[in-house]
Design a protein around this motif. Structure first.
Motif, PDB file in Angstrom:
ATOM      1  N   ARG A  17      -7.536   2.329  -4.386  1.00 53.94           N
ATOM      2  CA  ARG A  17      -8.497   2.506  -2.963  1.00 53.94           C
ATOM      3  C   ARG A  17      -7.777   1.892  -1.944  1.00 53.94           C
ATOM      4  O   ARG A  17      -7.716   0.523  -2.202  1.00 53.94           O
ATOM      5  N   SER A  18      -7.129   2.247  -0.873  1.00 47.63           N
ATOM      6  CA  SER A  18      -6.456   1.596   0.028  1.00 47.63           C
ATOM      7  C   SER A  18      -6.902   0.603   0.847  1.00 47.63           C
ATOM      8  O   SER A  18      -6.431  -0.321   1.543  1.00 47.63           O
ATOM      9  N   GLU A  19      -8.492   0.491   0.704  1.00 46.82           N
ATOM     10  CA  GLU A  19      -9.291  -0.628   1.380  1.00 46.82           C
ATOM     11  C   GLU A  19      -9.045  -1.912   0.700  1.00 46.82           C
ATOM     12  O   GLU A  19      -9.312  -3.032   1.030  1.00 46.82           O
ATOM     13  N   TRP A  20      -8.664  -1.679  -0.740  1.00 51.18           N
ATOM     14  CA  TRP A  20      -8.194  -3.010  -1.561  1.00 51.18           C
ATOM     15  C   TRP A  20      -6.812  -3.446  -1.133  1.00 51.18           C
ATOM     16  O   TRP A  20      -5.944  -2.690  -1.244  1.00 51.18           O
ATOM     17  N   ALA A  21      -6.681  -4.854  -1.027  1.00 50.83           N
ATOM     18  CA  ALA A  21      -5.289  -5.234  -1.126  1.00 50.83           C
ATOM     19  C   ALA A  21      -4.509  -4.937  -2.561  1.00 50.83           C
ATOM     20  O   ALA A  21      -5.414  -4.908  -3.512  1.00 50.83           O
ATOM     21  N   VAL A  48       3.772   5.205  -5.921  1.00 58.43           N
ATOM     22  CA  VAL A  48       3.421   5.194  -7.491  1.00 58.43           C
ATOM     23  C   VAL A  48       2.521   6.212  -8.005  1.00 58.43           C
ATOM     24  O   VAL A  48       2.532   6.893  -8.841  1.00 58.43           O
ATOM     25  N   ALA A  49       1.388   6.451  -7.156  1.00 58.62           N
ATOM     26  CA  ALA A  49       0.339   7.447  -7.407  1.00 58.62           C
ATOM     27  C   ALA A  49       0.936   8.924  -7.597  1.00 58.62           C
ATOM     28  O   ALA A  49       0.511   9.916  -8.333  1.00 58.62           O
ATOM     29  N   ARG A  77       0.849  -1.001   0.064  1.00 57.54           N
ATOM     30  CA  ARG A  77      -0.120   0.066   0.159  1.00 57.54           C
ATOM     31  C   ARG A  77       0.833   1.076   0.047  1.00 57.54           C
ATOM     32  O   ARG A  77       0.546   2.237  -0.769  1.00 57.54           O
ATOM     33  N   GLU A  78       1.771   1.260   0.786  1.00 55.01           N
ATOM     34  CA  GLU A  78       2.763   2.445   0.732  1.00 55.01           C
ATOM     35  C   GLU A  78       3.524   2.510  -0.766  1.00 55.01           C
ATOM     36  O   GLU A  78       3.607   3.579  -1.041  1.00 55.01           O
TER      37      GLU A  78
END
Length: 196
Positions: A63-67, A11-12, A5-6
Motif C-alpha cells: 500500500r503506497s501510503e506506507w514508506a 516490482v508489482a 514507491r515507484e
C-alpha cells in the motif's frame, strides 16, 4: 533517481531490475537489523533473503501510503520473529555472546569509542538477552536504526503507547542488570526475577 514507491510499483508488475535496485538499497540495513535480532550473520543473511523473496512475491499487496522502508522492516522483523519462534532456544544468543567474547562481532556497538570496549558491549548484549523479545526488537530498531515511535508502531503493528511502554520496560531491565554489575555477576542476594 527513482523513488522507492515507484520501484515498488514496478516490482508489482514483475520488473526484476526494479527489484534488484530495491534490494541493493535496503539489503545492508536489513542485514544489520536481522543480525542484531538473530545474533548470527548466516541466519541474518537467510532471513534477509526470505524477506526480499516475500517483498517480491507480495509486491502487489504493498500500500503506497506506507514508506517502503517501513514495509520492509516489518517483513524482515516478522521473518526474524518466525525464526526465533522456530528455534525456541537461547542457543543463537549464547553463540553471539561467545562471538562477542572472542572479538568476532559487535552486534550492538554502543561504545564506539566511548570507553568500555568489548567487555562493556558484552555486558550490554547479555543484559539485552534478558529483555523480552518484543522489547528487545523495539530497542534495536529504535536505537540502532533510528526509527521513530510512529515508525516502530507501524513496523510491529502495535500502538505508539505500546511502543513507549515496551521501550521503557526494556531499558529498565537493561539498566537494572547493568547496575547490579552485569547479567553474569549477581550481587549477594540479588534476584533477577523481574528481568524474565
Amino acid at each position: 533517481m527513482t523513488t522507492d514507491r515507484e520501484l515498488m510499483h514496478r516490482v508489482a508488475t514483475g520488473d526484476e531490475p526494479a527489484f534488484t535496485e530495491l534490494s541493493n538499497r535496503y539489503s545492508a540495513r536489513l542485514l544489520t537489523m536481522a543480525w542484531r535480532l538473530l545474533g548470527n550473520r548466516a541466519d541474518a543473511e537467510d532471513a534477509v533473503q526470505r524477506a526480499l523473496l516475500r517483498l517480491y512475491t507480495s509486491a502487489r499487496s504493498y500500500r503506497s501510503e506506507w514508506a517502503v522502508s517501513t514495509w520492509l522492516y516489518r517483513i524482515t522483523t516478522n521473518v526474524c520473529v518466525d525464526e526465533m519462534r522456530r528455534r525456541r532456544s537461547r542457543f543463537v544468543l549464547q553463540r553471539a555472546a561467545q562471538e562477542e567474547a572472542d572479538g568476532q562481532g559487535l552486534l550492538f556497538p554502543w561504545g564506539g569509542g566511548h570507553g568500555g570496549g568489548g567487555a562493556q558491549n558484552l555486558d550490554v548484549q547479555r543484559a539485552l538477552d534478558r529483555v523480552p523479545l518484543e522489547a528487545r526488537m523495539l530497542l534495536a530498531l529504535r536505537y540502532m536504526d533510528g526509527l521513530s515511535y510512529r515508525e516502530l508502531a507501524r513496523v510491529r503493528g502495535i500502538s505508539v503507547n505500546t511502543v513507549k511502554s515496551q521501550l521503557a520496560r526494556g531499558k529498565s531491565i537493561v539498566r537494572k542488570i547493568l547496575k547490579k554489575g552485569g547479567p553474569g555477576r549477581r550481587t549477594a542476594g540479588a534476584s533477577t526475577k523481574g528481568a524474565e
